[in-house]
Write an enzyme that holds these catalytic residues in place. Sequence first.
Site, PDB file in Angstrom:
ATOM      1  N   LYS A  35       0.459  -1.193   0.033  1.00 47.61           N
ATOM      2  CA  LYS A  35      -0.301  -0.106   0.051  1.00 47.61           C
ATOM      3  C   LYS A  35       0.868   0.677  -0.070  1.00 47.61           C
ATOM      4  O   LYS A  35       1.521   1.284   0.476  1.00 47.61           O
ATOM      5  CB  LYS A  35      -0.807   0.218   1.351  1.00 47.61           C
ATOM      6  CG  LYS A  35      -1.704   1.272   1.335  1.00 47.61           C
ATOM      7  CD  LYS A  35      -2.972   1.173   1.956  1.00 47.61           C
ATOM      8  CE  LYS A  35      -2.071   1.945   3.651  1.00 47.61           C
ATOM      9  NZ  LYS A  35      -2.432   3.248   3.472  1.00 47.61           N
ATOM     10  N   ARG A  60       2.669  -0.393  10.568  1.00 52.45           N
ATOM     11  CA  ARG A  60       3.732  -0.112  11.881  1.00 52.45           C
ATOM     12  C   ARG A  60       3.968  -0.991  12.865  1.00 52.45           C
ATOM     13  O   ARG A  60       5.185  -1.642  12.710  1.00 52.45           O
ATOM     14  CB  ARG A  60       3.457   1.161  12.867  1.00 52.45           C
ATOM     15  CG  ARG A  60       3.874   2.516  12.583  1.00 52.45           C
ATOM     16  CD  ARG A  60       3.262   3.924  13.084  1.00 52.45           C
ATOM     17  NE  ARG A  60       1.399   3.335  12.692  1.00 52.45           N
ATOM     18  CZ  ARG A  60       0.465   4.950  13.519  1.00 52.45           C
ATOM     19  NH1 ARG A  60       0.729   5.015  14.029  1.00 52.45           N
ATOM     20  NH2 ARG A  60      -0.740   4.000  13.580  1.00 52.45           N
TER      21      ARG A  60
HETATM   22  O1  C5P Z   1       0.715   0.969  11.066  1.00 52.70           O
HETATM   23  P1  C5P Z   1      -1.161   0.694  10.934  1.00 52.70           P
HETATM   24  O2  C5P Z   1      -0.759  -1.109  10.885  1.00 52.70           O
HETATM   25  O3  C5P Z   1      -1.087   1.512  11.679  1.00 52.70           O
HETATM   26  O4  C5P Z   1      -1.267   1.179   9.412  1.00 52.70           O
HETATM   27  C1  C5P Z   1      -2.535   1.943   8.905  1.00 52.70           C
HETATM   28  C2  C5P Z   1      -2.319   1.566   7.932  1.00 52.70           C
HETATM   29  O5  C5P Z   1      -3.698   1.968   7.109  1.00 52.70           O
HETATM   30  C3  C5P Z   1      -1.729   2.860   7.240  1.00 52.70           C
HETATM   31  O6  C5P Z   1      -1.608   3.520   6.147  1.00 52.70           O
HETATM   32  C4  C5P Z   1      -3.397   4.462   7.565  1.00 52.70           C
HETATM   33  O7  C5P Z   1      -3.126   5.241   6.592  1.00 52.70           O
HETATM   34  C5  C5P Z   1      -3.818   3.107   7.056  1.00 52.70           C
HETATM   35  N1  C5P Z   1      -5.707   2.913   7.201  1.00 52.70           N
HETATM   36  C6  C5P Z   1      -6.178   3.658   8.471  1.00 52.70           C
HETATM   37  N2  C5P Z   1      -7.456   3.332   8.740  1.00 52.70           N
HETATM   38  C7  C5P Z   1      -7.900   3.801   7.917  1.00 52.70           C
HETATM   39  C8  C5P Z   1      -7.951   3.702   6.293  1.00 52.70           C
HETATM   40  C9  C5P Z   1      -6.665   3.440   5.793  1.00 52.70           C
HETATM   41  O8  C5P Z   1      -5.177   2.864   9.534  1.00 52.70           O
HETATM   42  N3  C5P Z   1      -9.536   4.092   7.648  1.00 52.70           N
END
Ligand code: C5P
Length: 234
Positions: free
Chosen positions: A37, A209
């Site tokens: 992504k 992360r």
């Molecule tokens: O680091 P982490 O696992 O929290 O990342 C989650 C990813 O998913 C980020 O790139 C964030 O922009 C994306 N995302 C999210 N919630 C949403 C849509 C996308 O956390 N509703």
Amino acid sequence: MKSIPPEERLILALDVPTKEDALNIVARLGGYVRFFKIGLQLFMASHFYMVDWLGDKGFNVFLDLKLYDIPNTVIQALSIISQHPVSLTTLHAERSILKAGVEATQGKPGILAVTVLTSMDPGDFEAEHGKSVEKAVIDRTKIAIETGCAGVIASGKEAPIIRRNCGKDFLIVTPGIRPKFSEEKDDQKRTVTAFDAIQNGADYIVVGRPILKAPDPKKVVKELVQEIEDAMKE
Ligand code: C5P
């Protein structure tokens, strides 16, 4: 459950500041992850460079820009996105925007509607919008289905009510995943494990992360794929 193998259900969020960082991660993990992504940060830094590079190498690309604008502006942006190797992209779940987006792209790329961000606290959301996260997620998923979207982005906590109320014929892509052993939620509020997300009806999980910040990212990837596999067996 749709016939997608476990290792293809993990989408790694390349939330890094430069294309060099992204290339390093793909060099380390590309043998284990098939779907990447690209979000706002990396897109700002590398424009379509990483999208095209990943596409050329045969990886699946999810371009997560969460577009929200008047239909004409969204259509023009999507017409550029559709010239690149992007499988999935995101729009905010408002009927006129989704309708315009789906008509413009005809499935290439597939449009995912963002329901309610997984970083949103349920109490804060209800105070601000006058309805529960669950109700908003169901309403927005119905709009996504009616306008012909490929699916929705939703927390694993809401996946079961989405499946119960809206059926199975569309994708649920779930961010906000935290491994079983992790206490760290970062800015995410409505988190679930990979196992629970898949059991609850998600087709794909998005993880950033917990992999990127891990001392051994490969190990975390393998554990997540194992969790997905275990959830698919039950
Ligand atoms: O680091 P982490 O696992 O929290 O990342 C989650 C990813 O998913 C980020 O790139 C964030 O922009 C994306 N995302 C999210 N919630 C949403 C849509 C996308 O956390 N509703």
